[in-house]
Motif scaffolding. Sequence first.
Motif, short mmCIF file in Angstrom:
data_model
loop_
_atom_site.label_atom_id
_atom_site.label_comp_id
_atom_site.label_asym_id
_atom_site.label_seq_id
_atom_site.Cartn_x
_atom_site.Cartn_y
_atom_site.Cartn_z
N MET A 1 -32.78 16.68 26.44
CA MET A 1 -32.98 16.03 27.58
C MET A 1 -33.50 15.18 26.84
N LYS A 2 -33.28 13.99 28.11
CA LYS A 2 -33.12 12.66 27.50
C LYS A 2 -33.97 11.24 28.36
N ILE A 3 -34.68 10.79 27.64
CA ILE A 3 -35.31 9.52 29.36
C ILE A 3 -34.66 9.23 29.57
N ASN A 4 -34.70 8.92 31.08
CA ASN A 4 -33.39 8.31 31.70
C ASN A 4 -34.14 7.07 31.68
N LYS A 5 -34.10 6.03 30.54
CA LYS A 5 -34.37 4.54 29.89
C LYS A 5 -33.48 3.61 31.44
N LYS A 6 -32.46 3.38 31.51
CA LYS A 6 -32.26 2.64 32.42
C LYS A 6 -32.99 2.17 33.58
N ASN A 7 -33.60 3.53 34.57
CA ASN A 7 -33.72 3.33 35.31
C ASN A 7 -35.87 3.65 35.22
N ILE A 8 -36.23 3.34 34.34
CA ILE A 8 -37.23 3.75 34.01
C ILE A 8 -38.28 2.23 33.21
N ALA A 9 -39.11 1.85 33.53
CA ALA A 9 -40.16 1.06 32.56
C ALA A 9 -41.43 1.76 32.39
N CYS A 10 -41.93 1.57 31.49
CA CYS A 10 -42.94 2.18 30.73
C CYS A 10 -43.66 1.62 29.89
N ARG A 11 -45.34 2.23 29.97
CA ARG A 11 -46.06 1.03 29.29
C ARG A 11 -47.33 2.04 29.07
N VAL A 12 -47.40 2.05 27.99
CA VAL A 12 -48.97 2.84 27.51
C VAL A 12 -49.64 1.93 27.51
N LEU A 41 -40.90 13.64 23.75
CA LEU A 41 -39.70 13.56 24.57
C LEU A 41 -38.45 11.82 24.33
N THR A 42 -39.16 10.95 23.89
CA THR A 42 -38.61 9.89 23.66
C THR A 42 -38.51 9.79 22.31
N ALA A 43 -39.15 10.62 21.70
CA ALA A 43 -39.01 11.16 20.16
C ALA A 43 -38.17 11.79 19.87
N ARG A 44 -36.71 12.33 20.78
CA ARG A 44 -35.64 13.79 21.28
C ARG A 44 -36.81 14.97 20.50
N GLU A 45 -37.74 14.98 20.66
CA GLU A 45 -38.37 16.38 20.10
C GLU A 45 -37.90 17.37 20.86
N SER A 46 -37.70 18.49 20.66
CA SER A 46 -37.21 20.18 20.71
C SER A 46 -38.40 20.79 21.68
N GLU A 71 -43.19 23.29 32.67
CA GLU A 71 -43.99 23.06 33.71
C GLU A 71 -43.21 21.72 34.28
N PHE A 72 -44.11 20.61 32.59
CA PHE A 72 -44.44 19.42 33.17
C PHE A 72 -42.96 18.08 33.18
N ILE A 73 -42.07 18.53 31.51
CA ILE A 73 -40.80 18.32 31.95
C ILE A 73 -39.84 18.89 33.59
N ASN A 74 -39.82 20.42 34.16
CA ASN A 74 -39.35 21.00 34.98
C ASN A 74 -39.40 19.58 36.41
N GLY A 75 -41.01 19.20 36.16
CA GLY A 75 -41.23 17.73 37.51
C GLY A 75 -40.61 17.23 36.84
N LEU A 76 -40.64 16.40 35.44
CA LEU A 76 -39.47 14.68 35.40
C LEU A 76 -37.95 14.93 35.27
N ASN A 77 -37.83 15.90 35.06
CA ASN A 77 -36.49 16.23 36.18
C ASN A 77 -36.76 15.94 37.29
N GLN A 78 -36.94 16.75 38.12
CA GLN A 78 -37.03 16.54 39.89
C GLN A 78 -36.72 14.77 40.01
N LYS A 79 -37.87 14.35 39.07
CA LYS A 79 -38.10 13.07 39.90
C LYS A 79 -37.64 11.97 39.00
N GLY A 80 -36.48 13.07 38.17
CA GLY A 80 -35.55 12.06 37.97
C GLY A 80 -35.81 10.85 36.13
N LEU A 81 -36.96 11.13 36.08
CA LEU A 81 -37.68 10.40 34.50
C LEU A 81 -36.21 11.50 33.56
#
Length: 84
Positions: A1-12, A41-46, A71-81
């Motif tokens: 899995m990898k973050i869809n970086k070019k389509n997301i802006a993120c701030r914590v 996930l952004t650190a590419r952990e399994s 479940e959380f990862i599946n949700g992120l995937n369905q949302k294109g994140l």
Amino acid sequence: MKINKKNIACRVIDNKAFLITLHDRHLHELNETGTRVWELLTARESVSEITAAITAEFNVTPAEAEKDITEFINGLNQKGLICE
């Protein structure tokens, strides 16, 4: 899995991640646990590495953590994140 970086802006901010999908400008707010999973996930952990980290950092059993993370990862995937 990898973050869809070019389509997301993120701030914590205050242990909450705010993700904006750029194509539809939708705001996604993650709680503290979701933010920690996102960081891993952004650190590419399994999934197994994320499960171990969440189990160590939060009051949850490995089985509960793995189920919730999956479940959380599946949700992120369905949302294109993220993408696989």
